[in-house]
Design a protein around this motif. Structure first.
Motif, short mmCIF file in Angstrom:
data_model
loop_
_atom_site.label_atom_id
_atom_site.label_comp_id
_atom_site.label_asym_id
_atom_site.label_seq_id
_atom_site.Cartn_x
_atom_site.Cartn_y
_atom_site.Cartn_z
N ARG A 1 1.88 8.45 -5.62
CA ARG A 1 0.50 8.63 -5.19
C ARG A 1 -0.19 9.63 -6.08
O ARG A 1 -1.32 9.45 -6.48
CB ARG A 1 0.48 9.16 -3.76
CG ARG A 1 0.10 8.10 -2.78
CD ARG A 1 -0.23 8.75 -1.49
NE ARG A 1 0.84 8.54 -0.54
CZ ARG A 1 0.91 9.20 0.60
NH1 ARG A 1 0.02 10.11 0.90
NH2 ARG A 1 1.86 8.95 1.43
N VAL A 2 0.53 10.71 -6.35
CA VAL A 2 -0.05 11.73 -7.19
C VAL A 2 -0.11 11.23 -8.62
O VAL A 2 -1.05 11.49 -9.36
CB VAL A 2 0.80 13.01 -7.11
CG1 VAL A 2 0.29 14.03 -8.09
CG2 VAL A 2 0.78 13.54 -5.70
N GLY A 3 0.91 10.48 -8.98
CA GLY A 3 1.09 10.16 -10.39
C GLY A 3 0.32 8.97 -10.89
O GLY A 3 -0.47 9.06 -11.82
N ARG A 4 0.58 7.87 -10.27
CA ARG A 4 0.10 6.63 -10.89
C ARG A 4 -1.25 6.21 -10.34
O ARG A 4 -1.67 6.60 -9.27
CB ARG A 4 1.11 5.51 -10.62
CG ARG A 4 2.52 5.88 -10.93
CD ARG A 4 2.91 5.58 -12.38
NE ARG A 4 3.81 6.60 -12.89
CZ ARG A 4 5.09 6.70 -12.57
NH1 ARG A 4 5.64 5.86 -11.75
NH2 ARG A 4 5.83 7.65 -13.08
N ALA A 5 -1.84 5.33 -11.12
CA ALA A 5 -3.12 4.81 -10.69
C ALA A 5 -2.92 3.86 -9.52
O ALA A 5 -1.80 3.46 -9.19
CB ALA A 5 -3.77 4.07 -11.85
N GLU A 6 -4.01 3.55 -8.93
CA GLU A 6 -4.02 2.68 -7.76
C GLU A 6 -3.42 1.31 -8.09
O GLU A 6 -3.61 0.76 -9.17
CB GLU A 6 -5.48 2.49 -7.36
CG GLU A 6 -5.68 1.85 -6.01
CD GLU A 6 -5.39 2.82 -4.91
OE1 GLU A 6 -5.69 4.00 -5.07
OE2 GLU A 6 -4.86 2.38 -3.88
N THR B 1 5.23 6.31 -2.66
CA THR B 1 5.76 7.65 -2.48
C THR B 1 4.73 8.67 -2.93
O THR B 1 3.80 8.35 -3.65
CB THR B 1 7.03 7.87 -3.32
OG1 THR B 1 6.64 7.73 -4.68
CG2 THR B 1 8.08 6.85 -2.98
N LEU B 2 4.93 9.88 -2.50
CA LEU B 2 4.01 10.95 -2.82
C LEU B 2 3.86 11.07 -4.33
O LEU B 2 2.77 11.13 -4.87
CB LEU B 2 4.53 12.26 -2.25
CG LEU B 2 3.50 13.36 -2.27
CD1 LEU B 2 2.40 13.04 -1.30
CD2 LEU B 2 4.15 14.69 -1.92
N ARG B 3 5.01 11.04 -4.99
CA ARG B 3 5.00 11.24 -6.43
C ARG B 3 4.12 10.16 -7.09
O ARG B 3 3.32 10.45 -7.96
CB ARG B 3 6.43 11.14 -6.94
CG ARG B 3 6.49 10.90 -8.42
CD ARG B 3 7.20 12.00 -9.17
NE ARG B 3 6.82 11.85 -10.56
CZ ARG B 3 6.61 12.84 -11.38
NH1 ARG B 3 6.71 14.06 -10.93
NH2 ARG B 3 6.28 12.63 -12.62
N MET C 1 0.81 -1.21 0.00
CA MET C 1 0.00 0.00 0.00
C MET C 1 0.85 1.26 0.00
O MET C 1 0.44 2.28 -0.52
CB MET C 1 -0.92 0.00 1.24
CG MET C 1 -1.88 -1.15 1.29
SD MET C 1 -3.09 -1.02 -0.01
CE MET C 1 -4.14 0.26 0.68
N ARG C 2 1.99 1.15 0.63
CA ARG C 2 2.78 2.38 0.79
C ARG C 2 3.39 2.80 -0.52
O ARG C 2 4.08 2.03 -1.16
CB ARG C 2 3.88 2.15 1.80
CG ARG C 2 3.48 2.47 3.20
CD ARG C 2 4.68 2.33 4.09
NE ARG C 2 5.53 3.51 4.01
CZ ARG C 2 5.36 4.56 4.77
NH1 ARG C 2 4.40 4.60 5.65
NH2 ARG C 2 6.16 5.60 4.66
N GLY D 1 9.98 1.08 -20.58
CA GLY D 1 8.96 2.11 -20.53
C GLY D 1 8.82 2.68 -19.13
O GLY D 1 9.42 2.20 -18.17
N SER D 2 7.99 3.69 -19.04
CA SER D 2 7.75 4.29 -17.74
C SER D 2 7.08 3.28 -16.81
O SER D 2 6.18 2.56 -17.23
CB SER D 2 6.85 5.50 -17.92
OG SER D 2 6.68 6.15 -16.71
N ARG E 1 17.57 1.14 -7.36
CA ARG E 1 17.63 1.45 -5.93
C ARG E 1 17.80 0.21 -5.09
O ARG E 1 18.37 0.27 -4.00
CB ARG E 1 16.38 2.20 -5.52
CG ARG E 1 16.38 3.59 -6.13
CD ARG E 1 15.23 4.42 -5.68
NE ARG E 1 15.39 5.76 -6.25
CZ ARG E 1 14.59 6.78 -5.98
NH1 ARG E 1 13.60 6.60 -5.14
NH2 ARG E 1 14.82 7.94 -6.52
#
Ligand SMILES: Nc1ncnc2c1ncn2[C@@H]1O[C@H](COP(=O)(O)OP(=O)(O)OP(=O)(O)O)[C@@H](O)[C@H]1O
Ligand SMILES: Nc1ncnc2c1ncn2[C@@H]1O[C@H](COP(=O)(O)OP(=O)(O)OP(=O)(O)O)[C@@H](O)[C@H]1O
Ligand SMILES: [Mg+2]
Ligand SMILES: [Mg+2]
Lengths: 523, 291, 409, 313, 276
Positions: free
Chosen positions: E25-30, E21-23, E18-19, E55-56, E65
């Motif tokens: 969260r804002v960016g991708r779909a659930e 990152t903000l990005r 579930m966790r 791809g992205s 990472r």
């Protein structure tokens, strides 16, 4: 804490600042109208034997209940009959027989009975119930119902001040049946014989009373309704008064005396009450135990400066270490300490602390006049080599330190008032070891004075007492166990349409004599 | 500005640089700086500037309105309000700086730690923050005053005990964002210790918004001092503090407006000055070199 | 130098029946007495139905040019010279009512970042409905039907459900489609697309570019595509304007530009485009030495001269004026380089106008040395303008005051 | 969502427990005996001991604390020593004025602050903007008791629009008696609204979706009112939720100036009287209010901004 | 040109619950449970550049990472030389991280805005007691020279630098600790082509001169083509293809690689399809 009241000569002692009775008030009183009284202290309890919030509670109880005796509502330190029509003292001052007033009814219409009186007095005499002021029940043994209208009280020893002791709130008469039936709930909807009865009580906000239709004094009270609005902030009280949102306000700050005198709509009223600035000295602290030092301190006080500079002319120079009380001798007989720096210095020189010393003075926080007084005392005593450090204390801490003797000098209570108009209570505290207060927490004792006070307190004869007291007064002043810096009046202000605003010697307004010239326009 | 300087200009003194930096800020910040500067100056040199002693009673000059002799009038014991205000300002500024800037770094650090580590550490610290914020501050101050004795000590202990939490909350939420920033990731990647990452890299970056917030806090704290004095918990006598002066004068507000109003105005000027600076800073218009 | 440019008529390939023509555009920031000139002298024209590419390095002023056309330059920034002419109407002189009509009906704009160009707290449908109702006076129900139709047209699957989605529930590609749907909702004749695909991955990028060309075909609208990726430009544009340092340095048909760049910057740019062909045997490209100019750099003469491999002494005093590449063929476009190093006759001397001494052409420096040299040059430029701490780094100096003064008037 | 609320409430219980511990032991550590104080400082040792026994104050602290917690669970908050009345009864009467005052004050702050913030943000650094910021800062830096008295003088004494003090319940009474206090409170809070809202508006107004909205030809009011405001309001809500503590603190003074029988002044009185039970109860209620408020803030933000996911924090 | 393998990656898997990152969260779909990296194995040799494309959202960043445990992989093994990266703790882990450095995509965010370039570079060396770091000035000057920057840069803060300069500084900082493996996550994607070319050259130089192994993440195939010796293609968390750059990019085996190549824009307008 410490706010109670007592009574003495209620005459307006300050003619200039005293009541200027409006011309309309010369007329016959008019019935009707309602009055808003803006009060400094809030009412929290209506149980007269368990009043924990000083004047806020006391003044409400004064409207709801009566005692067997009462201080003259118009002032003066004579006692008047209350619910007792008359009384007899017998058995060497150990037995009091009271004849009850006929036809007295409680505000619910029930008649007052001798049983009620006995019930109430026994509560007064039971230290488990009378926790707040058990000291006034000293010597109480028992009450006996003699007949429907007669109650006898037996004492264990003669108590000269007994009639005074039962004139105040712990001895107010309450209906036995209802109190027993309802328990604590009774005090929420109390019933008494006083001029008013409870209408509505909103904690922290106001308490409203309405006329008691069964009140025993003919034609009284005049007002339909009285409401105490609680307002601890003095500006707020005065604004309410100016705005006619309230018609009377108590606790007028000294700083407002002059401005209020200029206000045409407002009458300023100063009444002598047993209130003073009591500055307590701890006799466990070496320099203060030195009589010469204490005398020097008295002599170095420029009380005129204090009175005019800080109290704006209100108050009077004391010739006693206690507040003004009944039997006090005048200045001609017991002269006050003069302001005399040279003599003060001489006294200092005679003492063991000729080179001066450092000490502390604590006083209650939150009162600008104590702040200023502190500064002035610091200044005045500085001239005879006493370095005073000022400490402001939160009231609770101050009281705590006072009671545990943890101070050099202290003004223990913000409003320091005797509960009685007679000296018995305070003199006992100060000089009678039996009071258990260790010289009123000053650690002072003087066997000679102790003896005199004991005699005084058990001498039933008025004239005798009146002779004894000035001697004690003088002896105490000479010894200066504590310092009465200045006597303070109670200051109230009311709008010009309010008449009959007298305050009794205990400092309480008895609003049964109060009326409005504009009876319909108020509220 | 085409006059090319061939030799680098002599390095101005630190104070000179500061002044120049201040001068390059937007107009409101500059005005704020000047206002605060004047007050600080007045406070620092109060003993030289004050015409009277702060506690000189003068019963011949009670409640006098503002005049040449007494620019802010006198109070009801004849003390010169202007002199008292100057001295009061001195104490106030010191106390307010203390109670604002002592908790700030502590709060930022706690917030940084909570935000950086997350998980249990965060949970614990966040709860402590919550408790602190939810705690009725006045109880604390009165309690501390009752324990350590009255006066500014109580305030100087009490306020920081509570105030850090706001900064911590602020810093924590910023840290949550910051820790995902590549340069914070880089501290891990570079094999730095967490201590270094937090202290050297995170905290300085978290400071900015806390510093901006602190300009509001400064004013709030100054008012708090005044408010506590009003409630009788302020400065020990006899010396004055702005709040005490105002609170004392409050009794005379209806007949001697100057005792309250003029020192109050000083408070307002300070607030406006600090507010202008903070406003300017939060607009992100701060120009020239990082803090 | 720009004064000269302003006196000249519009760019050489201006057509009289242009849909949009921008001329002598100048955008400044900073204090009026010492302005930072971000766009120095930009002229371009777009014919109806034409797709024009605007390419250049970061900070060259592409976005500001687009925004100027929309009159969306925020507070500290301002257009200080030039005209923006849309079908004979001067956009820069429009009243706020006219401006709103212009924005509502004549142009649409989409932005680089599909993640931030939709209001995160509004549903997709809200965006569409609001726009359709305001601009096309539709009723709620009409707007809904039309909105869903628009979504469908830009290729969003399941448009009815997406109509109710929030932006963050869509992928980047979908959002960019939504943006296109929004921007074209009122059937504008010109679409400004400011780096519409930069934030997307290649597959999505290809789809969006296809969509743009489809829309152009269907609606007949002209498109200005801004990009720094020549691949994108090459794929969709008819003509290209190449920008550098606030100037248009070359324009022309995309094929000509690719095959036969006339400006050294264009050539260098094309040369630095990474190439698939090198797969398997990595090569080192020269790139362009040094860094693009910053706003604070005051560069006399040709702005590209400091990085130009073909620069010569006179380059620092030539005016930046577009000259036709081939006087005989006006459609071939124009270039701002008077040196013409790649012309048939070899380089000219910019001052004398004669072919220069070949020896004077500086040898392309080693990257390292060039970098060092440039850094020194930059430092010198900084020293001229004062404290180094003052320099806004490229990209950091954003538009900090977004309020469009004109539009609120 | 429900799960989230439950989880947050569970955490809140922990916070409130911590708060109870701190308050309890702190107030008990403070010198000053509530009984002695209640008895007017002159109660005889016997009387004091008697009352202490009645109230259970002579038992070990931990037992008392346990009792207190037990009482909280059963809704019996004990007996006020000073007032000799049940704590629930006392608080019951004094909570409403404070709560209404705070809400009203907040309302005033928003009514004043939001339009000013918008106007200021539309023309940043213009004359109007600077004027607004200056005036609000002025209001902010004014001590509440001074401001309050001035308002009372002007609108109470001179204009007689409002009573100068007191509190009455009922809509009419509240409007009459709480308007000046709420304005006093709200004015100082308005500056916080103006500041945060203005700066987050400025920030939001720079975003691309605002430009995008403008470039679609939407009117300026629509752009600011519909697109920018909702996004900008988030930061303001956060700040306000933190500043609510400040607000509660502010009520103490305002209540005192206008003599409103609220919980703020009651708290001060109770601490003064060392009225243990009352202090604990008020602290707990105030704490609960703060905690609930921050929960409400989070929920509100989630409603406004669909991106805010409540499951984690 | 590939030296002996230095970085071994085996079966690394990372699942996000579930966790996010903000990005994201804002960016991708659930995505309730999401395999960002799914059983990925590969090795990189000394002096080799491995290009990682996809791809992205294909998991490139997550994989990168995982290698230095900025993201903790769920399973799999990562070894640097003979050392197990995933088992290391405390000082050992820090030392391993030193040996594997990372350069991030965003040049504007990867340097601490409050530190001057010199401080940042010197700090990195000093923390790990790198030889030469006692003399701050020389240490910094040499590092800057290595990435072709003038020593005057040392006194500046990041925001006084252009994007290309920042990215060079980021590389210099990575080099300051003497890494054996360099992970470049979209290190050149945000840069202009003209500057991009310079940086690509720099990476080639580092490979040749220092012999570091480089994992070079990029989404632009052409960029990878310019530098990579070998190429790995990721799709939905899986590594769908890996091999020599020339082979993979010219003759892709996997369907996805082919699609990627087809979508790649080509700068030559003559070859474009479907444009009127
Ligand atoms: N508000 C502003 N204040 C100061 N300078 C600005 C502002 N907005 C833009 N600039 C500067 O103007 C120049 C041109 O900006 P513009 O956004 O048009 O560039 P661009 O060509 O679109 O670049 P990119 O490819 O990065 O989007 C840049 O140097 C930029 O820093
Ligand atoms: N911290 C995280 N929490 C939850 N999901 C994540 C997290 N990080 C990445 N993901 C998800 O894992 C997947 C892989 O993401 P990653 O960032 O590795 O992709 P990428 O290939 O680097 O993409 P891009 O080219 O956009 O950078 C994505 O679907 C992303 O949403
Ligand atoms: Mg741009
Ligand atoms: Mg990535």
């Amino acid at each position: 804490g410490g706010g109670s009241s007592g009574g003495s000569d209620p005459a307006k002692f300050d003619a200039a600042g005293g009541t200027a009775v409006a011309a309309e008030c010369k007329a016959a009183p008019v019935k009707g109208g309602s009055l808003v009284y803006s009060r400094q202290a809030e009412t929290q309890s209506l149980n007269p034997i368990d009043l924990r919030n000083g004047n806020g509670d006391i003044f409400a109880s004064e409207l709801l209940y009566n005692g067997l005796t009462r201080a003259d509502p118009k002032g003066g330190d004579e006692l008047l009959p209350g619910l007792a029509e008359s009384w007899e003292v017998s058995n060497g001052g150990k037995t009091y027989t009271f004849k009850l007033r006929q036809g007295v009814k409680f505000s619910n219409g029930d008649p007052l009975t001798a049983e009620d009186v006995k019930f109430s007095l026994d509560r007064f005499g039971d230290p488990k119930i009378n926790q707040i002021l058990s000291v006034v029940a000293v010597g109480y043994d028992k009450a006996t119902v003699v007949d429907d209208s007669t109650v006898r009280v037996d004492l264990t020893e003669p108590v000269a001040a007994f009639l005074y002791n039962i004139s105040i709130f712990p001895a107010f008469i309450v209906p036995k049946k209802l109190v027993e039936e309802q328990g604590d709930a009774f005090w929420k909807t109390p019933v008494g014989t006083g001029p008013y009865r409870l209408k509505k009580f909103v904690r922290g906000s106001y308490i409203a009373f309405e006329r008691n239709p069964h009140y025993w004094e003919d034609g009284k009270p005049y007002l339909d309704e009285v409401r105490f609005n609680f307002a601890s902030d003095s500006n707020s009280r005065l604004l309410a008064l100016k705005n006619d949102q309230a018609q009377i306000a108590d606790g007028v700050p000294f700083s407002q005396i002059d401005p209020l005198k200029a206000d045409k709509n407002v009458v300023l009223q100063q009444t002598k009450v047993p209130q003073f600035v009591g500055l307590w000295l701890n006799h466990k602290r070496a320099p203060l135990a030195d009589l010469n030092v204490r005398k020097a301190m008295q002599l170095a006080l420029d009380r005129d400066q204090i009175k005019n500079g800080i109290f704006k002319g209100a108050g009077s120079v004391p010739n006693s270490v206690l507040p003004p009380l009944k039997y006090d001798a005048g200045a001609d007989q017991v002269p006050p300490y003069p302001f005399d720096l040279a003599q003060a210095k001489a006294e200092m020189a005679k003492s063991k602390h000729a080179q001066g010393f450092s000490t502390t003075l604590q006083y209650p926080a939150g009162y600008d006049y104590y702040k200023q007084l502190g500064l002035l005392l610091q200044n005045q005593w500085g001239q005879i080599g006493i370095k005073v450090k000022l400490i402001e204390e939160d009231g609770a801490t101050g009281t705590d330190r006072f009671n545990s003797g943890d101070y050099d000098m202290t003004i223990p209570y913000a409003q320091f008032t005797s509960d009685l108009t007679v000296p018995d209570e305070y003199a006992g505290f100060l000089a009678d070891p039996a009071s258990g207060t260790n010289g009123f927490f000053s650690n002072w004792s003087d066997p000679a004075i102790t003896k005199m006070v004991k005699t005084f307190a058990t001498t039933p004869d008025e004239a005798e007492r009146a002779k004894q007291w000035p001697v004690i007064q003088k002896a105490m002043l000479d010894q200066t166990p504590v310092i009465n810096v200045i006597n303070l009046p109670s200051i109230t202000a009311h709008r010009t349409n309010v008449c009959g605003t007298d305050i009794n010697a205990l400092g309480a307004d008895h609003l049964e004599n109060t009326w409005l010239t504009t009876a319909k326009a108020s509220r | 500005m085409s006059t090319a300087t061939l030799t680098p200009p002599a390095r101005p003194s630190a104070a000179g640089r500061l002044l120049r930096r201040v001068w390059r800020q937007p107009l409101p910040v500059r005005i704020g700086g000047v206002l605060v500067g004047i007050l600080v100056f007045a406070a620092v040199f109060a003993p030289l500037l004050a015409p009277y002693g702060q506690n000189d009673l003068d019963f011949n000059a009670q409640l006098q309105g503002p005049s040449l002799a007494h620019p802010m009038g006198t109070d009801d014991t004849g003390r010169d309000v202007f002199s008292r205000t100057l001295y009061g300002l001195r104490i106030d500024l010191a106390v307010v700086l203390f109670i604002t800037y002592v908790p700030l770094p502590i709060g930022v650090l706690m917030g940084a730690i909570a935000g950086y580590f997350g998980g249990k550490v965060d949970l614990v610290i966040s709860r402590i923050i919550d408790i602190t914020i939810a705690f009725p501050f006045i109880v604390l101050v009165i309690a501390i005053v009752a324990i350590v004795g009255p006066g500014l000590t109580g305030i100087m202990i009490g306020v920081p005990i509570v105030a850090w939490a706001l900064y911590a909350r602020l810093a924590r939420s910023e840290m949550l964002v910051l820790r995902e920033q590549p340069f914070m990731l880089a501290t891990t990647a570079l094999g730095y210790t967490r201590r270094r990452a937090i202290l050297r890299h995170a905290v300085p970056n978290l400071m900015r918004s806390s510093l901006i917030y602190s300009t509001v806090d400064l004013v709030v704290n100054l008012l708090l001092l005044a408010g506590l004095s009003y409630l009788g918990l302020g400065m020990q006598p006899p010396n004055a503090e702005l709040g005490t002066i105002i609170a004392e004068g409050q009794a005379n507000l209806l007949n001697a407006w100057w005792i309250t109003t003029l020192p109050g105005l000083v408070l307002v000027v300070f607030g406006v000055g600090v507010g202008l600076i903070g406003d300017g800073l939060s607009d992100g218009e701060l120009r020239g070199g990082g803090a | 130098m720009t004064a000269v440019a302003q006196d000249l008529p519009g760019v050489a390939d201006a057509t009289t029946d242009a849909l949009l023509s921008v001329d002598g555009l100048r955008v400044e920031f900073g204090p009026a007495d010492a302005p930072l000139v971000a766009v120095k002298d930009v002229g371009l024209t777009i014919a109806p139905g034409e797709i024009v590419g605007l390419i250049g390095e970061s900070g060259s002023g592409k976005s500001l040019t687009c925004r100027s056309i929309m009159r969306l330059i925020g507070a500290p920034g301002r257009v200080t010279a030039g005209t923006v002419d849309f079908e004979g109407r001067d956009v820069l002189a429009m009243s706020s009512k006219e401006l709103r009509d212009f924005r509502a009906h004549d142009v649409g704009m989409i932005y680089q970042d599909p993640f931030s160009s939709l209001n995160p707290v509004m549903r997709i449908g809200d965006h569409l409905r609001e726009t359709l109702r305001a601009n096309r006076g539709m009723s709620k129900a009409e707007a809904r039907a039309e909105g869903i139709a628009l979504l469908e047209r830009v290729g969003i699957p399941d448009p009815e459900r997406r109509y109710l989605s929030y932006p963050h529930e869509l992928s980047g590609g979908m959002r960019q489609r939504v943006m296109i749907a929004l921007a074209t909702a009122s059937r504008p004749r010109l679409l400004l697309a400011d780096e519409p695909t930069t934030a997307l991955d290649v597959t999505t990028q290809a789809q969006i570019l296809d969509l743009l060309t489809d829309m152009r075909r269907e609606l007949g609208m002209a498109v200005l595509v801004v990009s720094h990726d020549f691949g994108v430009i090459a794929q969709v544009c008819d003509r290209v304007c190449v920008m550098y340092g606030g100037h248009v340095v070359e324009t022309g048909p995309v094929e000509r530009i690719y095959a036969d760049p006339q400006h050294p910057y264009t050539k260098a740019l094309l040369d630095s485009v990474p190439d698939m062909e090198s797969a398997g045997n990595p090569v080192r490209r020269e790139g362009i030495p040094g860094y693009p100019p910053e706003l604070t750099d005051v560069l006399p003469g040709c702005v590209f001269a400091p990085r130009c491999a073909h620069a010569r002494p006179g380059c620092t005093s030539v005016p930046m004026v577009l000259q036709p590449v081939d006087a005989a063929a006006p459609d071939a476009g124009s270039t701002a380089c008077p040196v013409r190093p790649f012309s048939v006759g070899g380089p000219f001397d910019p001052v004398a106008g004669s072919p220069p001494d070949p020896v004077a052409v500086p040898v392309s420096p080693q990257p390292a040395a060039a970098t060092a040299a440039m850094t020194a040059a930059e430092t010198a430029a900084r020293a001229q303008t004062g404290d180094p701490g003052d320099l806004p780094a490229p990209g950091e100096a954003r538009i900090t005051q977004p309020t469009d003064q004109e539009s609120t008037r | 969502m429900t799960l989230y609320v439950l989880r947050r409430l569970a955490l809140s219980v922990g916070v409130l427990f911590g708060l109870a511990v701190v308050t309890f032991f702190m107030i008990h550590l403070v010198p000053g005996d509530p009984v002695q104080l209640a008895l007017g400082g002159r109660g005889t040792p016997e009387a004091v001991a008697e009352v202490r026994g009645q109230l259970g104050l002579d038992r070990p602290l931990l037992t008392q604390f346990g009792d207190f917690l037990g009482g909280v669970v059963t809704g019996d908050l004990g007996l006020s020593v000073a007032q000799n009345a049940p704590v629930t009864e006392i608080i019951g009467q004094r909570l409403a004025p404070s709560a209404i005052l705070i809400v009203y004050g907040l309302f005033v702050a928003l009514v004043i602050g939001v339009p000013l913030a918008i106007i200021a943000a539309l023309r940043p650094n213009g004359v109007v903007d600077n004027g607004i910021r200056l005036v609000t800062t002025f209001a902010f830096a004014m001590p509440a008791f001074w401001l309050g008295l001035m308002l009372a003088l002007i609108f109470g004494l001179s204009l007689k629009w409002f009573p100068v003090s007191g509190y009455e319940s009922g809509i009419g009474g509240i409007l009459r008696t709480l308007t000046l206090p709420a304005v006093t409170l709200g004015l100082s809070l308005a500056v916080v609204v103006v500041r945060t809202l203005r700066s987050s508006l400025l920030e939001v107004l720079q975003t691309e979706y605002i430009d995008a909205a403008r470039s679609r030809g939407l009117g300026e009011w629509r752009v600011v009112g519909r697109h920018a405001l909702r996004n900008a309001v988030m930061a303001t809500i956060t700040v306000l939720s933190v500043d609510i503590g400040f607000l509660i603190g502010g009520t103490v003074v305002v209540e005192s100036v206008f003599q409103i029988p609220g919980a703020g002044s009651l708290l001060v009185e109770s601490v003064r009287a060392r009225d243990y039970e009352l202090v604990q109860a008020i602290a707990l209620i105030a704490g609960a209010a703060v905690v609930l408020l921050s929960l409400a803030t989070d929920l509100l933000q989630a409603t406004i901004d669909p991106r805010v996911r409540l499951a984690k924090r | 040109m590939t030296g002996e393998p230095i970085l071994h990656v085996e079966g690394v898997t990372k699942t996000f619950g579930m966790r996010r990152t903000l990005r994201e969260r804002v960016g991708r779909a659930e995505a309730a449970e999401h395999r960002a990296v799914d059983d990925v194995s590969f090795t990189v040799g000394r002096g080799e550049i491995l290009g990682l494309a996809g791809g992205s959202g294909s998991g490139k960043t997550t994989l990168a990472r995982c290698l230095i445990r900025l993201v903790e992989p769920d399973s799999g093994a990562v070894r640097l030389g003979d050392d197990d990266v995933l088992a290391a703790k405390g000082a050992d882990l820090r030392e391993l991280r030193r040996r594997m450095q990372m350069v991030f995509q965003d040049p504007y965010a990867s340097l601490n805005p409050r530190m001057t370039v010199g401080t940042a570079l010197h700090e990195a060396g000093r923390v790990h007691r790198r030889p030469g770091s006692e003399d701050a000035d020389r240490f910094v000057t040499e590092l800057l020279a290595r990435v072709h920057l003038s020593p005057t840069i040392a006194a500046r803060r990041p925001r006084e630098l252009s994007g290309g300069q920042r990215q060079r500084v980021a590389v210099a900082r990575a080099l300051a600790v003497g890494p054996e493996v360099l992970i470049a996550d979209e290190a050149v994607s945000a840069l202009d082509v003209s500057v991009q070319a310079q940086l690509l050259n720099l990476f080639l130089d580092l490979r040749d001169e220092l012999g570091v192994a480089i994992v070079f993440v990029a989404h632009q195939l052409a960029v990878i083509a310019e530098v990579a010796d070998r190429v790995a293609i990721m799709h939905q968390g899986r590594m769908v293809e890996i091999g020599d750059a020339g082979v993979v990019l010219r003759d892709p085996q996997h369907e996805y690689t082919r699609a990627l190549l087809a979508a790649h824009p080509h700068p030559d307008p003559r070859g474009r399809a479907g444009v009127a």
